[in-house]
Design an enzyme around this catalytic site. Structure first.
Site, PDB file in Angstrom:
ATOM      1  N   ASN A   1      -3.979  -7.165  -6.493  1.00 48.81           N
ATOM      2  CA  ASN A   1      -2.850  -6.972  -5.573  1.00 48.81           C
ATOM      3  C   ASN A   1      -2.828  -8.097  -4.545  1.00 48.81           C
ATOM      4  O   ASN A   1      -1.780  -8.668  -4.241  1.00 48.81           O
ATOM      5  CB  ASN A   1      -2.973  -5.631  -4.831  1.00 48.81           C
ATOM      6  CG  ASN A   1      -3.074  -4.470  -5.785  1.00 48.81           C
ATOM      7  OD1 ASN A   1      -2.687  -4.600  -6.938  1.00 48.81           O
ATOM      8  ND2 ASN A   1      -3.608  -3.357  -5.332  1.00 48.81           N
ATOM      9  N   ASP A   2      -4.003  -8.397  -4.012  1.00 46.05           N
ATOM     10  CA  ASP A   2      -4.071  -9.490  -3.054  1.00 46.05           C
ATOM     11  C   ASP A   2      -4.217 -10.842  -3.735  1.00 46.05           C
ATOM     12  O   ASP A   2      -3.683 -11.832  -3.249  1.00 46.05           O
ATOM     13  CB  ASP A   2      -5.232  -9.268  -2.076  1.00 46.05           C
ATOM     14  CG  ASP A   2      -4.851  -8.288  -0.994  1.00 46.05           C
ATOM     15  OD1 ASP A   2      -3.754  -8.458  -0.422  1.00 46.05           O
ATOM     16  OD2 ASP A   2      -5.603  -7.340  -0.751  1.00 46.05           O
TER      17      ASP A   2
ATOM     18  N   ARG B   1       2.949  -9.438  -0.631  1.00 41.16           N
ATOM     19  CA  ARG B   1       3.103  -8.296  -1.535  1.00 41.16           C
ATOM     20  C   ARG B   1       4.049  -7.226  -1.002  1.00 41.16           C
ATOM     21  O   ARG B   1       4.494  -6.356  -1.745  1.00 41.16           O
ATOM     22  CB  ARG B   1       1.727  -7.686  -1.854  1.00 41.16           C
ATOM     23  CG  ARG B   1       1.030  -7.076  -0.661  1.00 41.16           C
ATOM     24  CD  ARG B   1      -0.447  -6.854  -0.914  1.00 41.16           C
ATOM     25  NE  ARG B   1      -0.759  -5.521  -1.357  1.00 41.16           N
ATOM     26  CZ  ARG B   1      -2.000  -5.036  -1.461  1.00 41.16           C
ATOM     27  NH1 ARG B   1      -3.042  -5.806  -1.191  1.00 41.16           N
ATOM     28  NH2 ARG B   1      -2.207  -3.813  -1.849  1.00 41.16           N
TER      29      ARG B   1
ATOM     30  N   ARG C   1     -10.654   3.507  -1.116  1.00 42.89           N
ATOM     31  CA  ARG C   1     -10.121   2.757   0.042  1.00 42.89           C
ATOM     32  C   ARG C   1     -10.389   3.588   1.292  1.00 42.89           C
ATOM     33  O   ARG C   1      -9.696   4.579   1.537  1.00 42.89           O
ATOM     34  CB  ARG C   1      -8.611   2.555  -0.110  1.00 42.89           C
ATOM     35  CG  ARG C   1      -8.188   1.626  -1.222  1.00 42.89           C
ATOM     36  CD  ARG C   1      -6.678   1.446  -1.203  1.00 42.89           C
ATOM     37  NE  ARG C   1      -6.238   0.370  -2.048  1.00 42.89           N
ATOM     38  CZ  ARG C   1      -5.762   0.539  -3.288  1.00 42.89           C
ATOM     39  NH1 ARG C   1      -5.669   1.738  -3.809  1.00 42.89           N
ATOM     40  NH2 ARG C   1      -5.378  -0.501  -3.990  1.00 42.89           N
TER      41      ARG C   1
ATOM     42  N   ARG D   1     -15.499   1.128  -0.732  1.00 41.76           N
ATOM     43  CA  ARG D   1     -15.160  -0.167  -0.151  1.00 41.76           C
ATOM     44  C   ARG D   1     -15.141  -0.053   1.366  1.00 41.76           C
ATOM     45  O   ARG D   1     -14.560   0.903   1.912  1.00 41.76           O
ATOM     46  CB  ARG D   1     -13.780  -0.629  -0.651  1.00 41.76           C
ATOM     47  CG  ARG D   1     -13.420  -2.001  -0.120  1.00 41.76           C
ATOM     48  CD  ARG D   1     -12.096  -2.474  -0.630  1.00 41.76           C
ATOM     49  NE  ARG D   1     -10.995  -1.753  -0.009  1.00 41.76           N
ATOM     50  CZ  ARG D   1      -9.715  -1.947  -0.322  1.00 41.76           C
ATOM     51  NH1 ARG D   1      -9.399  -2.820  -1.265  1.00 41.76           N
ATOM     52  NH2 ARG D   1      -8.763  -1.276   0.292  1.00 41.76           N
TER      53      ARG D   1
ATOM     54  N   GLU E   1     -10.396 -11.475  -4.329  1.00 44.55           N
ATOM     55  CA  GLU E   1      -8.956 -11.327  -4.091  1.00 44.55           C
ATOM     56  C   GLU E   1      -8.366 -12.493  -3.295  1.00 44.55           C
ATOM     57  O   GLU E   1      -7.203 -12.471  -2.922  1.00 44.55           O
ATOM     58  CB  GLU E   1      -8.644  -9.976  -3.415  1.00 44.55           C
ATOM     59  CG  GLU E   1      -9.476  -9.665  -2.190  1.00 44.55           C
ATOM     60  CD  GLU E   1      -9.241  -8.253  -1.658  1.00 44.55           C
ATOM     61  OE1 GLU E   1      -8.299  -7.575  -2.090  1.00 44.55           O
ATOM     62  OE2 GLU E   1     -10.010  -7.833  -0.777  1.00 44.55           O
TER      63      GLU E   1
ATOM     64  N   CYS F   1      -9.757  -3.855 -10.158  1.00 46.07           N
ATOM     65  CA  CYS F   1      -9.278  -2.642  -9.491  1.00 46.07           C
ATOM     66  C   CYS F   1      -7.882  -2.823  -8.886  1.00 46.07           C
ATOM     67  O   CYS F   1      -7.396  -1.951  -8.193  1.00 46.07           O
ATOM     68  CB  CYS F   1     -10.258  -2.189  -8.415  1.00 46.07           C
ATOM     69  SG  CYS F   1     -10.345  -3.304  -7.030  1.00 46.07           S
TER      70      CYS F   1
ATOM     71  N   HIS G   1       0.823  -1.207   0.000  1.00 44.08           N
ATOM     72  CA  HIS G   1       0.000   0.000   0.000  1.00 44.08           C
ATOM     73  C   HIS G   1       0.855   1.252   0.000  1.00 44.08           C
ATOM     74  O   HIS G   1       0.438   2.294  -0.483  1.00 44.08           O
ATOM     75  CB  HIS G   1      -0.975  -0.021   1.184  1.00 44.08           C
ATOM     76  CG  HIS G   1      -2.123  -0.933   0.937  1.00 44.08           C
ATOM     77  ND1 HIS G   1      -2.188  -2.193   1.464  1.00 44.08           N
ATOM     78  CD2 HIS G   1      -3.215  -0.792   0.144  1.00 44.08           C
ATOM     79  CE1 HIS G   1      -3.291  -2.781   1.030  1.00 44.08           C
ATOM     80  NE2 HIS G   1      -3.932  -1.959   0.233  1.00 44.08           N
TER      81      HIS G   1
HETATM   82  C1  PEP Z   1      -6.291  -5.407  -4.380  1.00 46.04           C
HETATM   83  O1  PEP Z   1      -6.048  -6.211  -3.482  1.00 46.04           O
HETATM   84  O2  PEP Z   1      -6.020  -5.613  -5.577  1.00 46.04           O
HETATM   85  C2  PEP Z   1      -6.926  -4.114  -4.081  1.00 46.04           C
HETATM   86  C3  PEP Z   1      -7.304  -3.308  -5.036  1.00 46.04           C
HETATM   87  O3  PEP Z   1      -7.063  -3.757  -2.797  1.00 46.04           O
HETATM   88  P1  PEP Z   1      -5.861  -3.288  -1.849  1.00 46.04           P
HETATM   89  O4  PEP Z   1      -4.682  -2.951  -2.697  1.00 46.04           O
HETATM   90  O5  PEP Z   1      -6.377  -2.117  -1.095  1.00 46.04           O
HETATM   91  O6  PEP Z   1      -5.627  -4.477  -0.969  1.00 46.04           O
HETATM   92 MG    MG Z   2      -6.907  -6.057  -1.544  1.00 50.61          MG
END
Ligand code: PEP
Ligand code: MG
Length: 589
Positions: free
Chosen positions: A463-464, A474, A305, A341, A440, A511, A198
């Protein structure tokens, strides 16, 4: 770290956010408390060291009292935990023992405090009693607060830095990074952190270059060293020689021209050559980012977020406070859609004022919806604010980290409670809003068809999803090589999700950061994705790529990509096949 020639050093890390900056280093002390502060103390110095310790305790206690004062008295459980901490500042086990250790071992206050707090931790590690375990966590938290006063870390507030510098830190939390004032901070480098942490997402949205996961930048770099940070290639050059400096100054200028060039066309629609209009939206963390979303040509907020508001306030916001913030956002974006979210706290966004749960694997722990279902009143407060703001704009409700059908059913029960409360309180709200879930977690992919029966839309959080599919944290640069968006396993997961959504007739959006990298467009368009949400800064380059692509051709070609077995084959194939239209990757990587 490699030494090239005397004086100039290169440190390699990971690209956190693209771009180049050149400037002076400014070291900030975070997390890793400097152990070199351990020193023996002469007998005559012992009282002074004890005084220093006592002063730090008083300051930490005063700070803590201020936090309590600022809290909403309705916070019940959490408030009483913080109140209990007030007593612990003078606890015999911590306060008494630390003073005793300074004089007995003749060591400085920091080292004595660390010694004592480790001992306390070790003592209770074996015990099964939850009450005692919680008490140890309380003591450790209090000890951390005293420590930060001893080492002076609390004096550095990132938002107060008033020089044009490049930050160098052992680690920066997403909340720290989001304090960065753009007119002062040119970029930053950290020892820890991964490409899709993040912290890197915040850096991208600020459009400042950053290199993360460098391993030891903060111990190698000194204050006022001249640094070149090449965020595109993940390189830091310390005290560069003249010809290197010259070369990078040129690259910096080229990058600025390139970015301006791409941004010039960001208002144009994301229309493929065969006339398919894609919907590109922004991921934002704060209301103020709406300006940049609009400047970059976003057609809505695909992911808000919400956790940063909770992190900034250092307490739980009230329903009215949340409503006010959401209303600002919605009014700025109207009539474009805004997907809100619900709280995705814990994992790498730990909230320091919440109950101290120590988890061995926080990313697999009580994060996001799991936390919300466990703390129903916090969840209901947020849901009520979202339902209320839905009366003023085009809102969608998105639930993060759903891993099974039971969870979304539970969420709906809580949502109904929120609706009933609002009805009872006679407040204006709108309950007819689309409900979606983040896909995710691999189990959600496998159950995508069943989950699709429960909701109105999916939002694929790559991302997750990459992190959990590849079992590669990550935020951990050491397993960064396994964190691959184009891995066939990840692509199959995305395909299964899209297929399930299409079969069940619900919307699907992506996303995750994957949606913001041009190299992924052939696969995403090929799978029929038309709604993408990304960091605002990525929108112009994605639009450029999309405008040179053919949607139906991507669909026809996608099966070829599923014929490969390795990430490298897939990536090489795309780079070859699309070499004429892939935006200048030297600048973007
Ligand atoms: C993700 O996990 O891809 C996502 C968009 O949420 P975050 O990056 O806030 O975990
Ligand atoms: Mg996520």
């Amino acid at each position: 770290m490699n030494k090239i020639r005397s004086g100039q050093r290169i440190i390699r890390g990971i690209s956190g956010s693209p771009g180049i900056c050149i400037g002076k280093a400014y070291l900030i002390d975070r997390e890793g408390v400097n152990l070199t502060k351990r020193y023996p103390v002469s007998e005559a110095m012992v009282p002074a060291e004890i005084d220093r310790f006592k002063n730090a305790v008083t300051k930490a206690k005063n700070d803590h009292a201020k936090v309590i004062e600022s809290l909403d008295p309705d916070l019940g459980e959490n408030l009483s935990i913080l109140e209990a901490h007030m007593v612990l500042f003078k606890d015999k086990m911590l306060y008494g023992k630390a003073i005793e250790t300074i004089s007995r071992d003749r060591i400085n206050a920091e080292w004595a405090l660390r010694k004592v707090s480790r001992k306390v931790k070790a003592m209770f590690q074996q015990i099964n009693d939850q009450y005692l375990k919680d008490r140890v966590n309380d003591i450790v938290q209090v000890s951390d607060k005293i420590m930060s006063h001893l080492v002076g870390a609390q004096d550095i507030q990132i938002r107060d830095i008033n020089k044009r510098v490049i930050l160098v830190a052992h680690d920066l939390s997403p909340a720290d990074a989001s304090q960065i004032q753009l007119e002062r901070i040119k970029g930053f480098v950290t020892d820890r952190g991964g490409k899709n942490s993040h912290t890197s997402i915040v850096a991208k949205s600020l459009k400042i270059p950053s290199v993360l996961g460098s391993g030891r930048a903060s111990s190698v770099i000194n204050n006022d060293d001249i640094l070149i940070v090449d965020g595109s290639s993940g390189i830091i050059i310390v005290n560069p020689e003249e010809d290197t400096l010259f070369k990078y100054q040129e690259r910096l200028e080229r990058f600025q021209v390139y970015r301006a060039d791409i941004e010039r066309d960001s208002h144009l629609p994301a229309l493929t050559k065969d006339g398919v209009a894609l919907n590109l939206m922004s991921n934002i963390e704060r209301v103020e980012e709406v300006v940049s979303a609009k400047d970059n040509g976003a057609e809505g907020v695909g992911l808000f977020r919400t956790e940063f508001l909770y992190l900034d306030l250092k307490r739980f916001p009230t329903e009215d406070e949340l409503l006010q913030k959401y209303k600002e956002l919605v009014e700025l974006m109207n009539p474009e859609p805004v997907t809100i979210r619900t709280l995705d706290i814990n994992g790498d966004k730990v909230n320091p004022y919440m109950d101290p749960v120590e988890e061995a694997n926080p990313v697999l722990g009580l994060r996001a919806v799991r936390f919300c279902l466990e703390h129903e009143s916090i969840f209901i407060t947020q849901l009520k604010a979202i339902l209320r703001v839905a009366a003023f704009g085009n809102i969608k409700l998105l639930i993060p980290m759903i891993s099974c059908v039971e969870e979304i059913i539970q969420v709906k029960v809580v949502l109904n409670k929120a609706i009933l409360e609002l009805e009872h309180e006679d407040k204006i709200f709108n309950k007819d809003i689309p409900l979606g879930i983040m896909i995710e977690v691999p189990s959600a992919v496998i159950m995508a068809e069943e989950l699709a029966d429960q909701v109105d839309f999916f939002s694929i959080g790559t991302n997750d999803l990459i992190q959990y599919s590849m079992a590669a944290d990550r935020s951990n640069q050491r397993v960064g090589h396994l964190y691959q968006a184009l891995n066939p396993a990840v692509l199959k997961m995305i395909k299964m999700t899209c297929d399930a959504a299409h079969k069940k007739g619900i919307e699907v959006v992506m996303c995750g950061e994957m949606a913001g990298d041009p190299i992924n467009m052939p696969i995403l368009l090929g799978l029929g994705l038309t709604d993408l949400s990304m960091s605002s800064a990525s929108i112009p380059v994605i639009k450029k790529m999309i405008r040179s692509m053919d949607f139906s051709l991507a669909g026809k070609n996608v099966n070829k990509l599923f014929g490969f077995q390795t990430t490298e084959e897939i990536s090489t194939f795309i780079q070859e096949e699309y070499k004429d239209i892939l935006p200048y990757r030297e600048m973007e990587e």
